[in-house]
Design a protein around this motif. Structure first.
Motif, PDB file in Angstrom:
ATOM      1  N   GLU A 123       0.830  -1.204   0.000  1.00 52.38           N
ATOM      2  CA  GLU A 123       0.000   0.000   0.000  1.00 52.38           C
ATOM      3  C   GLU A 123       0.867   1.257   0.000  1.00 52.38           C
ATOM      4  OE1 GLU A 123      -2.916  -0.310   3.096  1.00 52.38           O
ATOM      5  OE2 GLU A 123      -3.809  -2.083   2.199  1.00 52.38           O
ATOM      6  N   ASP A 124       1.882   1.242  -0.857  1.00 50.42           N
ATOM      7  CA  ASP A 124       2.782   2.374  -1.060  1.00 50.42           C
ATOM      8  C   ASP A 124       3.618   2.739   0.163  1.00 50.42           C
ATOM      9  OD1 ASP A 124       2.037   2.640  -3.741  1.00 50.42           O
ATOM     10  OD2 ASP A 124       0.311   3.863  -3.203  1.00 50.42           O
ATOM     11  N   ARG A 125       3.807   1.800   1.077  1.00 54.13           N
ATOM     12  CA  ARG A 125       4.694   2.009   2.234  1.00 54.13           C
ATOM     13  C   ARG A 125       5.760   0.928   2.220  1.00 54.13           C
ATOM     14  NH1 ARG A 125       0.556   2.066   6.987  1.00 54.13           N
ATOM     15  NH2 ARG A 125       2.404   1.405   8.089  1.00 54.13           N
ATOM     16  N   VAL A 126       6.988   1.291   2.575  1.00 56.13           N
ATOM     17  CA  VAL A 126       8.099   0.349   2.590  1.00 56.13           C
ATOM     18  C   VAL A 126       8.160  -0.326   3.955  1.00 56.13           C
ATOM     19  CG1 VAL A 126      10.589   0.081   2.357  1.00 56.13           C
ATOM     20  CG2 VAL A 126       9.396   1.748   0.940  1.00 56.13           C
ATOM     21  N   PHE A 127       8.243  -1.655   3.937  1.00 59.30           N
ATOM     22  CA  PHE A 127       8.405  -2.448   5.149  1.00 59.30           C
ATOM     23  C   PHE A 127       9.679  -3.266   5.021  1.00 59.30           C
ATOM     24  CE2 PHE A 127       3.931  -1.551   4.939  1.00 59.30           C
ATOM     25  CZ  PHE A 127       3.569  -1.322   6.260  1.00 59.30           C
ATOM     26  N   TYR A 128      10.353  -3.480   6.140  1.00 59.76           N
ATOM     27  CA  TYR A 128      11.593  -4.249   6.154  1.00 59.76           C
ATOM     28  C   TYR A 128      11.362  -5.527   6.944  1.00 59.76           C
ATOM     29  CZ  TYR A 128      13.449   0.110   4.431  1.00 59.76           C
ATOM     30  OH  TYR A 128      13.684   1.225   3.670  1.00 59.76           O
ATOM     31  N   HIS A 129      12.016  -6.601   6.503  1.00 60.79           N
ATOM     32  CA  HIS A 129      11.800  -7.895   7.135  1.00 60.79           C
ATOM     33  C   HIS A 129      13.120  -8.643   7.278  1.00 60.79           C
ATOM     34  CE1 HIS A 129      10.020 -11.769   8.078  1.00 60.79           C
ATOM     35  NE2 HIS A 129      10.738 -12.289   7.101  1.00 60.79           N
ATOM     36  N   HIS A 130      13.240  -9.349   8.376  1.00 58.27           N
ATOM     37  CA  HIS A 130      14.341 -10.281   8.587  1.00 58.27           C
ATOM     38  C   HIS A 130      13.729 -11.579   9.082  1.00 58.27           C
ATOM     39  CE1 HIS A 130      17.962 -12.157  10.168  1.00 58.27           C
ATOM     40  NE2 HIS A 130      18.625 -11.306   9.391  1.00 58.27           N
ATOM     41  N   PRO A 131      14.136 -12.725   8.543  1.00 60.45           N
ATOM     42  CA  PRO A 131      13.477 -13.984   8.883  1.00 60.45           C
ATOM     43  C   PRO A 131      13.658 -14.430  10.355  1.00 60.45           C
ATOM     44  CG  PRO A 131      15.336 -14.390   7.446  1.00 60.45           C
ATOM     45  CD  PRO A 131      15.155 -12.908   7.534  1.00 60.45           C
ATOM     46  N   GLU A 132      14.589 -13.890  11.057  1.00 59.49           N
ATOM     47  CA  GLU A 132      14.806 -14.329  12.448  1.00 59.49           C
ATOM     48  C   GLU A 132      14.121 -13.433  13.432  1.00 59.49           C
ATOM     49  OE1 GLU A 132      18.995 -14.668  13.016  1.00 59.49           O
ATOM     50  OE2 GLU A 132      19.148 -16.300  11.590  1.00 59.49           O
TER      51      GLU A 132
END
Length: 146
Positions: free
Chosen positions: A137-146
């Motif tokens: 939805e036009d927002r940047v999200f960051y992810h790390h699997p741990e």
């Protein structure tokens, strides 16, 4: 129909008058001829629906619009697809599923374009090892699997 629904854009589900208007418009929506709804009409309709909850009127309009959406799904702009997705979040059942099935491919294409745009803008580069960025939805999200 589009102009009437656009006029409800600022209304929420707690506005009984707006909900009544949507219910009154269902028969009109059901009689729309094939080819009579263009992408801009869909944008206006779903602009009005997105905050009106999952009542019978909303379900009726969504059910009536779904065949028309299927015909023009590939031509719908990102903003209209987003309005449709937002409307379906308030619905449960067959109407939401049918509409989401019609826009599934364009939504997936939009998400892929978003990811490519992230990479081009450098959001996915220079991240610490294991981290990824995604756009929702036009927002940047960051992810790390741990």
């Amino acid at each position: 129909l589009g102009m009437a629904m656009m006029g409800l854009n600022g209304c929420a589900q707690d506005c009984a008058e707006a909900v009544a208007i949507v219910s009154a418009l269902v028969p009109h929506a059901q009689h729309g001829e094939a080819g009579s709804y263009l992408p801009n009409h869909m944008h206006m309709v779903f602009s009005g629906l997105r905050r009106l909850g999952g009542g019978d009127g909303t379900r009726g309009i969504v059910a009536a619009m779904t065949p028309h959406v299927g015909r023009i799904a590939g031509d719908l702009p990102r903003s209209t697809l987003g309005l449709m997705r937002d409307t379906c979040r308030h619905l449960e059942g067959a109407e939401a599923k049918a509409l989401m099935d019609e826009i599934k491919v364009p939504l997936r294409k939009m998400e892929m374009q978003n990811m490519l745009g992230l990479k081009r803008r450098g959001h996915d580069e220079d991240l610490p090892e294991g981290w990824t960025a995604h756009l929702h939805e036009d927002r940047v999200f960051y992810h790390h699997p741990e």
